[in-house]
Write an enzyme that holds these catalytic residues in place. Structure first.
Site, PDB file in Angstrom:
ATOM      1  N   LYS A   1     -68.129 -44.322  50.374  1.00 27.73           N
ATOM      2  CA  LYS A   1     -68.886 -45.269  51.481  1.00 27.73           C
ATOM      3  C   LYS A   1     -69.526 -46.527  50.672  1.00 27.73           C
ATOM      4  CE  LYS A   1     -73.108 -44.364  49.658  1.00 27.73           C
ATOM      5  NZ  LYS A   1     -73.872 -45.674  49.034  1.00 27.73           N
TER       6      LYS A   1
ATOM      7  N   TYR B   1     -77.194 -44.301  53.476  1.00 24.42           N
ATOM      8  CA  TYR B   1     -77.844 -42.968  53.629  1.00 24.42           C
ATOM      9  C   TYR B   1     -78.889 -42.915  54.493  1.00 24.42           C
ATOM     10  CZ  TYR B   1     -75.795 -42.087  48.875  1.00 24.42           C
ATOM     11  OH  TYR B   1     -74.806 -42.037  47.743  1.00 24.42           O
TER      12      TYR B   1
END
Length: 365
Positions: free
Chosen positions: A128, A213
């Protein structure tokens, strides 16, 4: 000799098995990963995790540093034919030991190597953020679909026991109707020469790194997709670290239920927490998404009860859990729980966050 019906069925099953990407292998053998990028994360975090895996193994390495690649290969007993440079990467199609390519490169390189891996006939795990634009994400998904290969994004928190338990409690109504989520992630990024502070490589600053996140937590704690975003950036451009990318960025997300998430990412302070508040109580994690040492509490309006022993995750570690989950999906034909489409959803919101901060207004999603 004529083939009977049973022989035809066996031949068809064999063909399907070979086309699944696990050719010339027993169905229960660990599947082989090629790690692309031997930087800190690929080499120091992911590579050691194969010792904790039940169904995955290291099969090849790809690096621009030939000496490092040879050293790592020797340490893990890999043959010379399993060492690749970025220039020779496409030859990985001829290596039957490699079933999955794990892309651990700077963000701007994700799309290129995911697409090349798919065209080489390999399934793909990609770190990511998935890419640096929605357009790149869509191209990556299309390439994997065209090659009939799986694409999974390295959202490790979906395999971390405390985060899994927090999701379960939120879905079970332990906090009641979710009204508010706060998610803040950041660390002190000190070296201006690091690739994460170069726009051409990172695609952005803290939002493209720690912000993922915060965004993920808002989505998996509410279980909803946001319908609007409002963002504000705060960056000291005189700081040599932030000549090209943002430092702090705050954003609010509005969800269909009326729940609101307040999120933050930053490169100038350490923060790592998730708070989920409902009309009956709250769920709190701090630290929330570290590699280890996460902690969790529940309570009516504070940290009244610490959750010290959440149910174990799917593997010994969150990293092994995600590595083995990809193998399970390849074998069963199921889509990964964090597929390319999940990465695309995040990138659409990331682009809206940047647009909102730039234009100073709410953006409808």
């Amino acid at each position: 000799m004529e083939m009977g019906r049973r022989d035809l069925l066996l031949a068809a099953a064999s063909s399907a098995f070979l086309s699944s990407g696990i050719a010339r292998a027993a169905p229960d053998r660990p599947l082989g990963y090629a790690i692309v990028g031997l930087g800190m994360y690929g080499l120091d975090v992911i590579t050691p995790q194969f010792a904790n895996c039940a169904h995955s193994r290291l099969a090849a390495v790809v690096s621009g540093d030939a000496a490092k690649a040879r050293r790592v290969a020797a340490e893990h007993g890999l043959p010379e034919r399993s060492i690749y440079s970025y220039e020779t990467f496409d030859k990985i199609r001829d290596n039957p030991d490699v079933d999955i390519v794990y892309v651990c490169l700077p963000n701007s390189m994700h799309a290129e190597y995911v697409i090349r891996a798919a065209r080489a006939g390999k399934h793909v795990m990609c770190e990511k953020p998935m890419a640096v634009s929605v357009q790149e994400c869509e191209a990556m998904i299309a390439a994997c679909k065209a090659a009939s290969r799986k694409l999974m994004i390295g959202y490790r928190c979906h395999f971390e026991p405390f985060n899994l338990e927090a999701m379960r409690l939120a879905r079970a109504g332990a906090a009641g109707k979710i009204r508010y989520v706060r998610s803040e992630h950041g660390f002190v990024q000190g070296d201006p020469s690091k690739w994460r502070l170069k726009r051409a490589l990172a695609g952005g600053g803290s939002l493209m790194d720690m912000g993922v996140y915060s965004l993920q937590a808002a989505r998996y704690m509410t279980g909803e997709e946001p319908i609007a975003v409002q963002a504000l950036e705060s960056t000291d451009r005189s700081d040599p670290r932030f000549h090209e990318v943002e430092d702090q960025i705050d954003w609010q997300l509005l969800f269909p239920s009326g729940a609101v998430a307040a999120c933050k990412s930053m490169y100038s302070a350490n923060q790592n927490r998730i708070i989920c508040v409902g009309d009956k109580g709250r769920i709190e994690l701090e630290p929330a998404t570290r590699y280890d040492g996460n902690r969790m509490w529940t309570g009516r309006d504070g940290r009244e009860q610490e959750v010290t022993s959440p149910p174990p995750g799917p593997a010994k570690t969150q990293f092994a859990g995600q590595l083995d989950h990809m193998v399970e999906c390849i074998r069963t034909g199921h889509e990964p729980i964090v597929s390319g489409e999940e990465g695309l959803r995040d990138m659409r919101i990331v682009e809206a966050i940047y647009r909102s901060a730039r234009e100073g207004r709410m953006i409808r999603l």
